[in-house]
Design a protein around this motif. Structure first.
Motif, mmCIF file in Angstrom:
data_model
loop_
_atom_site.group_PDB
_atom_site.id
_atom_site.type_symbol
_atom_site.label_atom_id
_atom_site.label_comp_id
_atom_site.label_asym_id
_atom_site.label_seq_id
_atom_site.Cartn_x
_atom_site.Cartn_y
_atom_site.Cartn_z
ATOM 1 N N THR A 86 1.255 -0.840 -0.186
ATOM 2 C CA THR A 86 -0.246 -0.250 -0.098
ATOM 3 C C THR A 86 0.982 1.273 -0.150
ATOM 4 O OG1 THR A 86 -1.999 -0.839 0.861
ATOM 5 C CG2 THR A 86 -1.529 0.779 1.195
ATOM 6 N N ALA A 87 0.714 1.938 -1.102
ATOM 7 C CA ALA A 87 1.760 3.159 -0.705
ATOM 8 C C ALA A 87 0.918 4.440 0.272
ATOM 9 C CB ALA A 87 1.574 3.989 -2.754
ATOM 10 N N PRO A 88 2.529 5.161 0.077
ATOM 11 C CA PRO A 88 1.881 6.529 1.708
ATOM 12 C C PRO A 88 0.649 6.621 1.112
ATOM 13 C CG PRO A 88 4.110 6.179 1.015
ATOM 14 C CD PRO A 88 3.472 5.130 -0.145
ATOM 15 N N ASP A 89 -0.119 7.143 0.187
ATOM 16 C CA ASP A 89 -1.112 8.150 -0.091
ATOM 17 C C ASP A 89 -2.366 6.589 0.284
ATOM 18 O OD1 ASP A 89 -1.141 6.419 -2.359
ATOM 19 O OD2 ASP A 89 -1.476 8.012 -3.765
ATOM 20 N N GLY A 90 -2.275 6.162 0.095
ATOM 21 C CA GLY A 90 -3.348 4.082 0.620
ATOM 22 C C GLY A 90 -4.081 3.587 -0.562
ATOM 23 N N THR A 91 -3.211 4.359 -1.960
ATOM 24 C CA THR A 91 -3.134 3.297 -3.429
ATOM 25 C C THR A 91 -2.658 1.764 -2.608
ATOM 26 O OG1 THR A 91 -2.957 5.250 -4.658
ATOM 27 C CG2 THR A 91 -2.401 3.302 -5.865
#
Length: 157
Positions: A86-91
């Motif tokens: 999960t990317a830091p932006d939630g993606t």
């Protein structure tokens, strides 16, 4: 001479790294700027004497890696697998890949996609091509005598 030796020693001392870091400890790693330790839930690795291998790693924060390979064409290892996190932006990020004699071939919805080919040619480019063709058409007879596109024609006395 003593001054040069002293200056060299001072330069070496000043060039030494000034900042340390905490190395990861076995069984976990530090994620991002956080000091929170993220446990490794699964770390299964297997290999044999024939060059085949498999790796399956999963962490408590959702990072997952699955990879396997075996000798392929021309002695190179042919591998395939996937990873997700999960990317830091939630993606959610997920990528599958094959790496063999044809190179690394990733597949993911998040990878950029080139425009379809043939690309539409902008009008200003078409205008420039037409302009150059017209100049070539007009100048073809004068080029041969003036030598503007090559060495000058030979002179005979």
């Amino acid at each position: 001479m003593k001054f040069i030796i002293l200056a060299s020693l001072a330069a070496v001392a000043l060039a030494a790294p000034q900042y340390g870091y905490d190395a990861p400890r076995g069984g976990s790693f530090r994620g991002g700027d956080s000091s929170e330790e993220i446990p490794i839930l699964r770390d299964d690795r297997d290999r044999d004497d024939n060059g085949r291998y498999s790796v399956n790693v999963e962490t408590a924060n959702g990072i997952r890696l699955v990879d396997s390979g075996a000798p392929g064409a021309k002695g190179a290892i042919a591998a395939s697998g996937s990873f997700s996190y999960t990317a830091p932006d939630g993606t959610p990020v997920s990528l599958q890949y094959v790496a063999d004699e044809n190179g690394f071939q990733p597949q993911s919805d998040l990878l950029p996609v080139a425009p379809a080919f043939p690309h539409p040619i902008p009008q200003f480019v078409l205008d420039q091509i037409a302009f150059a063709a017209e100049q070539d058409r007009r100048g073809s007879s004068s080029r041969s005598s003036s030598g503007s596109y090559g060495p000058p024609p030979p002179r005979y006395n």
